[in-house]
Design a protein around this motif. Structure first.
Motif, PDB file in Angstrom:
ATOM      1  N   CYS A   1      -0.907   3.753  -0.472  1.00  0.00           N
ATOM      2  CA  CYS A   1       0.037   4.425   0.429  1.00  0.00           C
ATOM      3  C   CYS A   1      -0.596   5.032   1.668  1.00  0.00           C
ATOM      4  CB  CYS A   1       0.804   5.510  -0.328  1.00  0.00           C
ATOM      5  SG  CYS A   1      -0.224   6.864  -0.966  1.00  0.00           S
TER       6      CYS A   1
ATOM      7  N   GLY B   1       1.277   7.564   3.999  1.00  0.00           N
ATOM      8  CA  GLY B   1       2.647   7.450   3.544  1.00  0.00           C
ATOM      9  C   GLY B   1       3.688   6.828   4.430  1.00  0.00           C
TER      10      GLY B   1
ATOM     11  N   ALA C   1       4.235   6.681  -4.531  1.00  0.00           N
ATOM     12  CA  ALA C   1       3.232   6.420  -3.501  1.00  0.00           C
ATOM     13  C   ALA C   1       1.866   6.555  -4.159  1.00  0.00           C
ATOM     14  CB  ALA C   1       3.375   7.413  -2.353  1.00  0.00           C
TER      15      ALA C   1
ATOM     16  N   CYS D   1      -0.213  12.252   2.139  1.00  0.00           N
ATOM     17  CA  CYS D   1       1.078  11.625   1.872  1.00  0.00           C
ATOM     18  C   CYS D   1       2.053  12.633   1.276  1.00  0.00           C
ATOM     19  CB  CYS D   1       0.889  10.435   0.936  1.00  0.00           C
ATOM     20  SG  CYS D   1       2.404   9.505   0.608  1.00  0.00           S
TER      21      CYS D   1
ATOM     22  N   VAL E   1       3.816  11.248  -5.363  1.00  0.00           N
ATOM     23  CA  VAL E   1       2.493  10.768  -4.961  1.00  0.00           C
ATOM     24  C   VAL E   1       1.531  10.904  -6.138  1.00  0.00           C
ATOM     25  CG1 VAL E   1       0.611  11.031  -3.307  1.00  0.00           C
ATOM     26  CG2 VAL E   1       2.973  11.520  -2.602  1.00  0.00           C
TER      27      VAL E   1
END
Length: 211
Positions: free
Chosen positions: A66, A69, A86, A97, A111
């Protein structure tokens, strides 16, 4: 030499920001050194975001690799009722992110490191600008792991530059049992759409991705 796919970047921080336009909504993203595409949206990701079919309204999505992001945030903005994972090995990227998702009030983004995704999670959609520079064997293992977790009707959309092996990757995906088609090409990049396919036809990947 540190790389953006290292777990813990060993260089001082030097944050920069850029603005990502997602269907008329402007999202501000912070970036940093030794995280992929410092200070800008890279051309490959920009093409993927333009060329990929609009994501489903709901489902479980993955941004594989990611970085800060941009893909995860675009998926979350376009499909607010979906759950977006992510994933990145780089801890600095994960922190950025998560901060970018929070700053842009995108609460449907989770995340984590790869091992943080529960093993029983099946993915309806993967979008990725994959880390080609980790090398072909590692890349094949990475893609086998995650594309292998697609739901029966799931799809993956990948962007890869021709000079970094997009055409050979396309062939490998097909030979591995995942039907793949090229959605578009621009500036040397290929955007590939991969479907789950019939896993009974897939090649055995057991340590050696080319077995």
């Amino acid at each position: 030499m540190p790389h953006y796919f290292d777990e813990a970047p060993g260089v001082p921080s030097a944050e920069r920001s850029f603005v990502l336009d997602v269907d008329g909504t402007r999202l501000a993203l912070r970036t940093d050194r030794n995280v992929f595409s410092h200070g800008r949206l890279d051309a490959g990701t920009a093409l993927l975001l333009r060329a990929a079919p609009h994501p489903p309204a709901t489902g479980t999505f993955l941004d594989l690799g990611c970085g800060v992001g941009p893909i995860a945030l675009a998926l979350a903005r376009r499909s607010p009722d979906a759950s977006v994972w992510a994933v990145d090995v780089n801890e600095r990227a994960r922190a950025l992110c998560a901060a970018n998702a929070a700053a842009n009030r995108l609460e449907n983004v989770t995340v984590g490191a790869p091992d943080d995704v529960p093993g029983d999670v099946r993915l309806d959609l993967i979008w990725s600008n994959p880390p080609i520079r980790i090398g072909k064997p590692a890349l094949h293992v990475l893609l086998t792991t995650w594309i292998g977790r697609l739901a029966a009707d799931g799809r993956a959309v990948l962007v890869v530059h021709k000079h970094l092996g997009s055409d050979s990757l396309h062939r490998w995906l097909e030979e591995s049992g995942w039907p793949t088609r090229r959605l578009t090409s621009a500036h040397g990049y290929r955007v590939l759409e991969v479907t789950a396919g019939d896993r009974s036809l897939a090649r055995r990947v057991d340590g050696d991705p080319d077995s």
